[in-house]
Design a protein around this motif. Structure first.
Motif: not given
Length: 235
Positions: A125-133, A166-172, A79-86
């Motif tokens: 089976t792996g799930i990776v979700m995008f967060g951010g710093r 099933i594994r779930a992790n986040a990347i930031h 899940l890599a979809a992001i939107e930038r919101d100031a």
């Protein structure tokens, strides 16, 4: 190794596209999604015969299940979809905040819900979700971004428990210097960020792709949040 099927939500540009491209090159089948079906199909065509595209708008969560209905067995989900919101509090835009919160938290979760029947109950089976710093390094106007990225960290922990094995992790990711967004910045801006990392370097798109692939394949990592930022946290 048998070919696997990877779904990359937000796979039509940026880091999502690089993840999809790497998977196809490895021989896997890939489903890339974007907000617009025509654009997703065009991108999939550039990736080759083992890729196809679907239109999925995460900010419209009630439509996600139907959009993903014909996806078959899923071995990995990114899940890599992001939107930038100031969106500063003093000039708070409620509509923009609602869209980003829905996209990143409800939308991400609904994708998992919709695809779960097609995911094998296995540590393979792996799930990776995008967060951010921004969850740890806020900046003026990052109120919503920092909040939802912190929410992703909590989300993967509960999913790792609820969906096990099933594994779930986040990347930031931190500042990804060669990504389309950051590469367009003036050189002095990137130099200032480099000066704040122990190595004097910035993360690259290849670094992020490698980290995502590690989280997808490593059977012993779940419920984790991985920072890819060249050690920015320690400076």
């Amino acid at each position: 190794m048998a070919a696997r099927t990877l779904v990359v939500v937000g796979g039509t540009s940026g880091l999502g596209l690089e993840i999809a491209r790497s998977a196809v090159a490895r021989g896997d089948r890939v489903v890339v999604t974007g907000r617009h079906a025509a654009r997703a199909a065009e991108v999939a065509e550039t990736l080759g015969d083992h890729a196809r595209g679907l239109g999925v708008d995460l900010a419209e969560p009630t439509m996600i299940g139907a959009a993903l209905a014909d996806v078959e067995a899923v071995d990995g989900l990114v899940l890599a979809a992001i939107e930038r919101d100031a969106n500063a509090v003093k000039e708070y835009d409620v509509a923009r905040a609602l869209r980003l919160v829905t996209l990143k938290l409800v939308g991400y979760t609904e994708v998992v819900h919709a695809l779960l029947p097609r995911m094998a109950a296995s540590a393979e089976t792996g799930i990776v979700m995008f967060g951010g710093r921004a969850k740890d390094r806020p900046y003026p106007g990052s109120t919503t971004v920092s909040t939802v990225n912190g929410g992703v960290e909590g989300l993967v922990r509960t999913l790792a428990l609820e969906l096990a094995p099933i594994r779930a992790n986040a990347i930031h990711p931190g500042i990804v210097g060669d990504s389309p967004f950051w590469a367009a910045k003036p050189p002095e801006v990137l130099a200032a960020y480099r000066a704040r990392t122990p190595s004097g370097e910035l993360a690259t798109m290849a670094d992020v792709v490698d980290a995502v692939e590690f989280l997808l394949r490593n059977r012993s990592v779940t419920g984790a949040s991985l920072n890819v930022d060249c050690g920015w946290e320690v400076t």
